[in-house]
Design a protein around this motif. Sequence first.
Motif, short mmCIF file in Angstrom:
data_model
loop_
_atom_site.label_atom_id
_atom_site.label_comp_id
_atom_site.label_asym_id
_atom_site.label_seq_id
_atom_site.Cartn_x
_atom_site.Cartn_y
_atom_site.Cartn_z
N ALA A 1 38.33 40.36 39.14
CA ALA A 1 38.92 41.77 39.19
C ALA A 1 39.15 42.40 40.55
O ALA A 1 40.21 42.75 40.48
CB ALA A 1 37.84 42.60 38.16
N LEU A 2 38.43 42.18 41.37
CA LEU A 2 38.51 42.61 42.81
C LEU A 2 39.83 42.18 43.49
O LEU A 2 40.63 42.77 44.07
CB LEU A 2 37.40 42.33 43.62
CG LEU A 2 36.27 43.45 43.76
CD1 LEU A 2 35.29 43.03 44.37
CD2 LEU A 2 36.56 44.92 44.00
N LEU A 3 39.96 40.63 43.16
CA LEU A 3 41.21 39.98 43.98
C LEU A 3 42.48 40.29 42.91
O LEU A 3 43.29 40.53 43.75
CB LEU A 3 40.97 38.36 43.66
CG LEU A 3 39.76 37.92 44.34
CD1 LEU A 3 39.76 36.27 44.06
CD2 LEU A 3 40.34 37.79 46.04
N TYR A 4 42.33 40.65 41.78
CA TYR A 4 43.60 41.19 40.83
C TYR A 4 43.90 42.51 41.60
O TYR A 4 45.06 42.76 41.64
CB TYR A 4 43.12 40.97 39.62
CG TYR A 4 44.46 41.59 38.49
CD1 TYR A 4 45.29 40.30 38.56
CD2 TYR A 4 44.73 42.73 37.86
CE1 TYR A 4 46.71 40.83 37.60
CE2 TYR A 4 45.52 42.99 37.29
CZ TYR A 4 46.68 42.11 37.16
OH TYR A 4 47.82 42.37 36.28
N ALA A 5 42.95 43.52 41.72
CA ALA A 5 43.38 44.87 42.03
C ALA A 5 43.74 44.61 43.57
O ALA A 5 44.75 45.46 44.01
CB ALA A 5 41.90 45.74 42.31
N TYR A 6 43.36 43.80 44.42
CA TYR A 6 43.87 43.39 45.78
C TYR A 6 45.22 43.07 45.75
O TYR A 6 46.26 43.49 46.37
CB TYR A 6 43.00 42.33 46.45
CG TYR A 6 43.65 41.71 47.55
CD1 TYR A 6 43.73 42.35 48.91
CD2 TYR A 6 44.16 40.52 47.44
CE1 TYR A 6 44.38 41.58 50.01
CE2 TYR A 6 44.65 39.67 48.48
CZ TYR A 6 44.85 40.44 49.66
OH TYR A 6 45.33 39.65 50.59
N ALA A 7 45.75 42.21 44.70
CA ALA A 7 46.77 41.73 44.57
C ALA A 7 48.10 42.84 44.07
O ALA A 7 49.07 43.12 44.39
CB ALA A 7 47.22 40.54 43.68
N SER B 1 53.77 40.00 40.21
CA SER B 1 54.67 39.11 40.18
C SER B 1 55.89 39.45 40.77
O SER B 1 56.68 38.43 41.43
CB SER B 1 55.01 38.75 38.57
OG SER B 1 55.53 39.80 38.09
N ALA B 2 56.45 40.60 40.84
CA ALA B 2 57.50 41.04 41.27
C ALA B 2 57.98 40.52 42.68
O ALA B 2 58.96 39.97 43.17
CB ALA B 2 57.86 42.61 41.02
N PRO B 3 56.85 41.07 43.53
CA PRO B 3 56.95 40.52 45.19
C PRO B 3 56.30 39.41 45.45
O PRO B 3 55.97 39.28 46.62
CB PRO B 3 56.49 41.60 45.70
CG PRO B 3 55.37 42.23 44.94
CD PRO B 3 55.63 41.86 43.56
N LEU B 4 55.90 38.72 44.43
CA LEU B 4 54.86 37.47 44.77
C LEU B 4 55.27 36.59 45.84
O LEU B 4 54.55 36.40 46.92
CB LEU B 4 54.80 36.86 43.35
CG LEU B 4 53.65 35.40 43.52
CD1 LEU B 4 52.17 36.22 43.85
CD2 LEU B 4 53.74 34.66 42.32
N ASN B 5 56.59 35.92 46.06
CA ASN B 5 56.69 35.08 46.85
C ASN B 5 56.77 35.66 48.47
O ASN B 5 56.21 35.10 49.12
CB ASN B 5 57.96 34.56 46.67
CG ASN B 5 58.32 33.60 45.43
OD1 ASN B 5 57.10 33.09 44.88
ND2 ASN B 5 59.33 33.38 44.67
#
Length: 229
Positions: A8-14, A44-48
């Motif tokens: 959850a923390l990593l997702y919030a960070y992303a 996903s939008a700015p992922l790369n």
Amino acid sequence: MDKLGLGALLYAYAVLLGAAYLFGFWRTIGFDVFPYLSLQNYVSAPLNRVIVLVASPLVLASIVFGRADVSDNARARDISLYLVALYCLAFVLQQFQAISRYVQYEFYFDNERSVLTIATFLFFAALGVSYRIFRYSSTIQMKVFALVLVQAAVSMSAGYSDGKAIYNGAAQVYFLGNKELCEPSGVRDWVYLGKFGEQAFFMNTIDKRLCITDEKSYKLVSRKFKEGL
């Protein structure tokens, strides 16, 4: 911390880094895209672009420190400060490019400067936290906080730079192939800005009008291919 909490923390960070990038990008377009976004779009939008910005210093740090024992407080401090220094260098490069593009073009929206101001504030806040880490003992949360601040600054500055380039005619863009979806019998091309949820966003190259369509069968053509750049 269990795996669920860490995830959850990593997702919030992303999401945070994605939001910083999108904020910088869309301020240059003069449009508030956030009401159209889902949580997945933030990632996903700015992922790369964000992955390249965030991962490169991590790779360099792993080469320098190898298998260092990060449980040791002094070593953890050294690693975090080293990473902050690398991200600060990345920020300086991105911010220089962003400011150069701001100065280069005469037209800009009134609230564009807020992006550069906020990114600079985050940068100096990261420096302040890093100074605190250098001078005094600090928790792992403080070290992570410094990294997040400077990474957000880099992401926001990069988003602004990318958006400014696309708004003013960057070569690395895609045009809408079947442009009648946005304007029947239209003459000028439509630049692809992204897809959020079920809607795709395009911008007209002559008057900067936006087109938002639910159509799923649109075609994209590279500007380099179309114009032989």
